[in-house]
Design a protein around this motif. Structure first.
Motif, short mmCIF file in Angstrom:
data_model
loop_
_atom_site.label_atom_id
_atom_site.label_comp_id
_atom_site.label_asym_id
_atom_site.label_seq_id
_atom_site.Cartn_x
_atom_site.Cartn_y
_atom_site.Cartn_z
N PHE A 39 0.85 -1.19 0.00
CA PHE A 39 0.00 0.00 0.00
C PHE A 39 0.89 1.24 0.00
N TYR A 40 0.79 2.02 -1.08
CA TYR A 40 1.57 3.25 -1.20
C TYR A 40 0.70 4.49 -1.07
N GLY A 41 -0.58 4.32 -0.86
CA GLY A 41 -1.52 5.44 -0.79
C GLY A 41 -2.77 5.10 -1.58
N ARG A 42 -3.82 5.90 -1.39
CA ARG A 42 -5.08 5.61 -2.05
C ARG A 42 -5.05 6.01 -3.51
N SER A 43 -5.51 5.10 -4.36
CA SER A 43 -5.80 5.38 -5.77
C SER A 43 -7.21 4.84 -6.01
N LYS A 44 -8.10 5.70 -6.51
CA LYS A 44 -9.52 5.37 -6.48
C LYS A 44 -10.12 5.08 -7.85
N ARG A 45 -9.96 5.96 -8.79
CA ARG A 45 -10.68 5.83 -10.06
C ARG A 45 -9.68 5.91 -11.22
N PRO A 46 -9.06 4.79 -11.58
CA PRO A 46 -9.32 3.44 -11.04
C PRO A 46 -8.32 3.09 -9.93
N PRO A 47 -8.59 2.01 -9.18
CA PRO A 47 -7.59 1.50 -8.24
C PRO A 47 -6.40 0.93 -9.02
N LEU A 48 -5.19 1.24 -8.56
CA LEU A 48 -4.01 0.89 -9.33
C LEU A 48 -3.17 -0.23 -8.71
N ASP A 49 -3.65 -0.81 -7.64
CA ASP A 49 -2.97 -1.96 -7.06
C ASP A 49 -4.00 -2.84 -6.36
N ARG A 50 -3.56 -4.00 -5.88
CA ARG A 50 -4.48 -4.98 -5.31
C ARG A 50 -5.15 -4.46 -4.03
N VAL A 51 -4.37 -3.80 -3.19
CA VAL A 51 -4.94 -3.31 -1.93
C VAL A 51 -6.02 -2.27 -2.21
N ASN A 52 -5.77 -1.35 -3.11
CA ASN A 52 -6.77 -0.34 -3.45
C ASN A 52 -7.98 -0.94 -4.14
N ALA A 53 -7.78 -2.01 -4.91
CA ALA A 53 -8.94 -2.67 -5.52
C ALA A 53 -9.87 -3.21 -4.45
N LEU A 54 -9.31 -3.80 -3.40
CA LEU A 54 -10.12 -4.32 -2.31
C LEU A 54 -10.75 -3.20 -1.50
N LEU A 55 -9.98 -2.15 -1.23
CA LEU A 55 -10.53 -1.03 -0.46
C LEU A 55 -11.67 -0.35 -1.21
N SER A 56 -11.51 -0.13 -2.50
CA SER A 56 -12.55 0.57 -3.27
C SER A 56 -13.86 -0.21 -3.27
N LEU A 57 -13.77 -1.51 -3.51
CA LEU A 57 -14.99 -2.31 -3.53
C LEU A 57 -15.62 -2.39 -2.14
N THR A 58 -14.80 -2.52 -1.11
CA THR A 58 -15.34 -2.58 0.25
C THR A 58 -15.98 -1.27 0.66
N TYR A 59 -15.36 -0.16 0.33
CA TYR A 59 -15.95 1.14 0.66
C TYR A 59 -17.27 1.35 -0.09
N THR A 60 -17.35 0.86 -1.33
CA THR A 60 -18.61 0.96 -2.07
C THR A 60 -19.70 0.16 -1.37
N MET A 61 -19.37 -1.05 -0.91
CA MET A 61 -20.34 -1.87 -0.20
C MET A 61 -20.79 -1.19 1.10
N LEU A 62 -19.83 -0.60 1.82
CA LEU A 62 -20.17 0.07 3.07
C LEU A 62 -21.03 1.30 2.82
N ALA A 63 -20.71 2.06 1.77
CA ALA A 63 -21.53 3.24 1.44
C ALA A 63 -22.95 2.82 1.10
N HIS A 64 -23.09 1.71 0.37
CA HIS A 64 -24.43 1.20 0.07
C HIS A 64 -25.17 0.82 1.34
N GLU A 65 -24.48 0.15 2.27
CA GLU A 65 -25.11 -0.24 3.53
C GLU A 65 -25.58 1.00 4.30
N CYS A 66 -24.75 2.06 4.31
CA CYS A 66 -25.11 3.28 5.03
C CYS A 66 -26.27 4.00 4.36
#
Length: 342
Positions: free
Chosen positions: A189-216
């Motif tokens: 993890f070198y920092g957040r990259s969102k649109r698009p995610p540029l590494d594996r960690v950011n790919a997981l974070l982006s999808l998880t944050y989308t799921m959490l935003a939907h839940e909220c």
């Protein structure tokens, strides 16, 4: 307390969604799957082929949220039914959102909750894995976050509060790579990259944050609030600002720790990802199906709510916090109690 209902996740981009009686029908080429819609509160689909008018009407009438997300984890469409709740509650929400002092009072607790929970993620890693981290840096940043909570209490305007939140987020992110204890050569993890995610960690974070935003978003709408009118995130067409406000305090304990579990327990591996021509890193279709299963399992785990003292599922935490926020807006509580995980 409300019962935690189920979410249906459709992970294939080639899926077309339709209705047959009280069943969801998922069509992928010549294949057809059928799932009963009883006890379902949400359908999340990565598909882009479409959805039948009959299913849309059924979801609206039965208050089943229908959400489409892109393969990169960005929400592209969100269908909900008629608003629940008392219109007077929403009028109170709109009135407070126009008051700088009221916005500051509510947003302050969102951000205190966020910083508190970030600090306890740091403290938990320090306690459990002291020999594998830079303890001095962890202790320094943990102390900074504790001081930041005091600064939040003293903040006199929303811009100052946003500044404190941004500074602490940067300090927390500096440690995130050290939270990753397994598969280090493949998950950095070198920092957040969102649109698009540029590494594996950011790919997981982006999808998880989308799921959490939907839940909220779904939680706020279920208690009668307008998810698009926030107190800290400014109004913007198409942005669920209040959902983004609410999810701030849940990012670290629910989303970040979930992603770290996927990596550290090797539930996700390097070959579960693919790289597009534009550099975007995405989960494969099979891995995305696994991801949704893991996310649903996480939601079913229980925790004792720190304010209510009741044992509930993690998946009900967004609803519980939305309910507490609605009670504060109605005047039943003196202040909004943030979710303080420990």
């Amino acid at each position: 307390m409300r019962k935690l209902l189920n979410t249906i996740y459709v992970s294939s981009p080639e899926a077309y969604l339709a209705l047959d009686g009280g069943n969801l029908v998922v069509l992928i080429g010549e294949q057809k799957s059928r799932v009963p819609l009883i006890n379902i509160e949400s359908i999340v689909s990565v598909g882009y082929r479409g959805v039948s008018p009959g299913l849309m009407r059924f979801c609206v009438e039965h208050r089943i949220s229908l959400v489409f997300v892109s393969p990169t984890g960005r929400e592209t469409c969100h269908l909900v039914g008629e608003n629940n709740g008392n219109v007077l509650l929403r009028k109170k929400q709109y009135a407070l959102s126009e008051s700088a002092d009221d916005c500051l009072e509510i947003a302050r607790n969102f951000i205190i909750g966020k910083i508190y929970n970030q600090r306890w993620v740091i403290e938990r890693v320090t306690r459990d894995h002291a020999e594998r981290i830079d303890q001095a840096t962890f202790k320094q940043i943990s102390s900074e976050l504790q001081l930041a909570i005091d600064k939040c209490l003293a903040a006199t305007d929303i811009d100052s509060l946003r500044g404190i939140e941004g500074q602490t987020a940067n300090r927390y992110d500096l440690l995130f790579d050290q939270f990753i204890l397994q598969q280090k050569s493949d998950f950095r993890f070198y920092g957040r990259s969102k649109r698009p995610p540029l590494d594996r960690v950011n790919a997981l974070l982006s999808l998880t944050y989308t799921m959490l935003a939907h839940e909220c978003t779904a939680a706020l709408e279920s208690v009668g609030l307008d998810a698009y009118v926030g107190f800290m995130h400014t109004d913007r067409p198409g942005r669920a600002s209040l959902a983004l406000d609410l999810m701030e305090e849940l990012r670290a304990p629910l989303a970040d720790r979930f992603v770290l579990r996927l990596i550290n327990q090797k539930m996700m591996r390097p070959n579960d990802f693919m790289v597009k021509q534009d550099g975007a890193v995405l989960l494969t279709d099979d891995a995305r199906r696994q991801f949704f299963t893991f996310w649903q399992n996480r939601k079913n785990e229980t925790i004792t709510h720190p304010y209510l003292g009741e044992k509930i599922e993690w998946g009900l935490i967004p609803y519980t916090q939305a309910l507490l926020l609605s009670r504060y807006l109605r005047g039943d509580l003196d202040q909004y109690p943030p979710f303080l995980w420990k």
